[in-house]
Scaffold this active site. Structure first.
Site, PDB file in Angstrom:
ATOM      1  N   ALA A 276      66.250  61.009  40.514  1.00  0.00           N
ATOM      2  CA  ALA A 276      66.889  60.296  41.618  1.00  0.00           C
ATOM      3  C   ALA A 276      66.203  60.671  42.924  1.00  0.00           C
ATOM      4  CB  ALA A 276      68.373  60.641  41.690  1.00  0.00           C
TER       5      ALA A 276
ATOM      6  N   ASP B 190      77.541  75.787  47.485  1.00  0.00           N
ATOM      7  CA  ASP B 190      76.192  75.638  48.025  1.00  0.00           C
ATOM      8  C   ASP B 190      76.021  76.669  49.126  1.00  0.00           C
ATOM      9  OD1 ASP B 190      73.603  74.656  48.547  1.00  0.00           O
ATOM     10  OD2 ASP B 190      74.248  72.599  48.161  1.00  0.00           O
TER      11      ASP B 190
ATOM     12  N   LYS C 266      62.163  75.268  34.813  1.00  0.00           N
ATOM     13  CA  LYS C 266      62.978  74.294  34.096  1.00  0.00           C
ATOM     14  C   LYS C 266      62.766  74.409  32.582  1.00  0.00           C
ATOM     15  CE  LYS C 266      65.023  72.593  37.651  1.00  0.00           C
ATOM     16  NZ  LYS C 266      66.477  72.830  37.865  1.00  0.00           N
TER      17      LYS C 266
ATOM     18  N   TYR D  78      57.929  75.429  39.201  1.00  0.00           N
ATOM     19  CA  TYR D  78      59.059  74.544  38.920  1.00  0.00           C
ATOM     20  C   TYR D  78      59.106  74.176  37.437  1.00  0.00           C
ATOM     21  CZ  TYR D  78      62.328  70.658  39.562  1.00  0.00           C
ATOM     22  OH  TYR D  78      63.410  69.819  39.490  1.00  0.00           O
TER      23      TYR D  78
END
Length: 275
Positions: free
Chosen positions: A181, A37, A153, A149
């Site tokens: 989530a 990260d 994707k 976005y």
């Protein structure tokens, strides 16, 4: 004994959120994990080691192809092999199309699409057997006010199927997961409260990624898998819809008639990406 005993896997964007959950669950199942990260990787890797697992940290942005190559090399040098890659690093952006700024659009594509491609390309050079898991989103079906976005994707979904076909000869499986989530990214989502809740933790999403990294999924590849805390299903990629109309030539009247009858489309459903 864990389902990932002896395997070496890389998880990008694992300093927090879903990536952290994927890394922790994989380590708990016996994997040796490279935690990547731009920040937080050291802390996550250290906590995995403190809990009795094996992990090393790698700090850097996947938008740099040299960093992506270095990340794969880090796994190979630390653990002697590369068995799995989870392309989780990603950013989001919400806004009306007329307000989308070029720099923001570029950043979303660089992280979500190019970052995934750079890491997967580097891994493909060394992997012989194993599994690549790309992270997509229900937004790939076209979420209103999330053009960059959704487009990013959708690109990763197509990339997943392309890689699955190409890497089959090397016995590398490639799948994509579309999880839901409550993560820090939800702070940016104006519809967060309507589609998720704090009870939908990243940890609940992690078993699917661990399964796809494991040999128990040896028969699963080129799948786009939508996973919610209470739902699991496979999403079909774009395909030719029936019927296929055939004529020797088409004029405007014939086209208008076709789209008014046989090819009439259902009204768009903005809620379809939530399913």
């Amino acid at each position: 004994m864990g389902v990932l005993d002896g395997k070496a896997v890389i998880v990008t964007g694992a300093g927090r959120g879903l990536g952290e959950a994927y890394a922790r669950h994989a380590a708990a199942e016996g994997a040796r994990v490279v935690v990547n990260d731009v920040e937080g990787a050291d802390q996550v890797a250290s906590s995995i080691v403190d809990a009795g697992g094996e992990a090393v940290a790698h700090t850097g942005t996947v938008t740099d192809p040299a960093v992506a190559t270095e990340l794969v090399q880090r796994c190979a040098s630390a653990f002697g092999r590369v068995d799995g890659l989870v392309n989780n690093a990603g950013i989001t952006h919400f806004g009306d199309p007329w307000d989308d700024e070029p720099d923001v659009l570029r950043a979303v594509v660089e992280v979500n699409v190019l970052g995934t491609m750079y890491c997967g390309t580097a891994a493909a050079k060394v992997m012989r057997g194993g599994s690549i898991v790309n992270v997509v989103s229900g937004a790939m079906l076209g979420r209103p006010n999330a053009a960059a976005y959704s487009a990013s994707k959708g690109a990763v979904a197509s990339l997943t199927l392309s890689w699955a076909g190409a890497l089959a000869a090397r016995d590398v499986r490639v799948n994509a997961v579309a999880p839901l989530a409550w993560t820090p990214m939800m702070d940016l989502d104006p519809r967060a409260a309507a589609i998720s809740s704090p009870e939908q933790t990243p940890a609940r999403m992690a078993p699917l990624v661990t399964y796809l990294l494991s040999d128990r999924s040896a028969h699963v590849t080129s799948q786009l898998i939508r996973f919610l805390p209470d739902k699991l299903h496979v999403i079909s990629q774009y395909a030719v819809k029936q019927p296929v109309l055939t004529r020797e030539s088409w004029d405007v009247d014939a086209l208008a008639a076709a789209f008014s009858s046989d090819l009439a489309a259902e009204p768009p459903s903005p809620a379809r990406w939530q399913v």
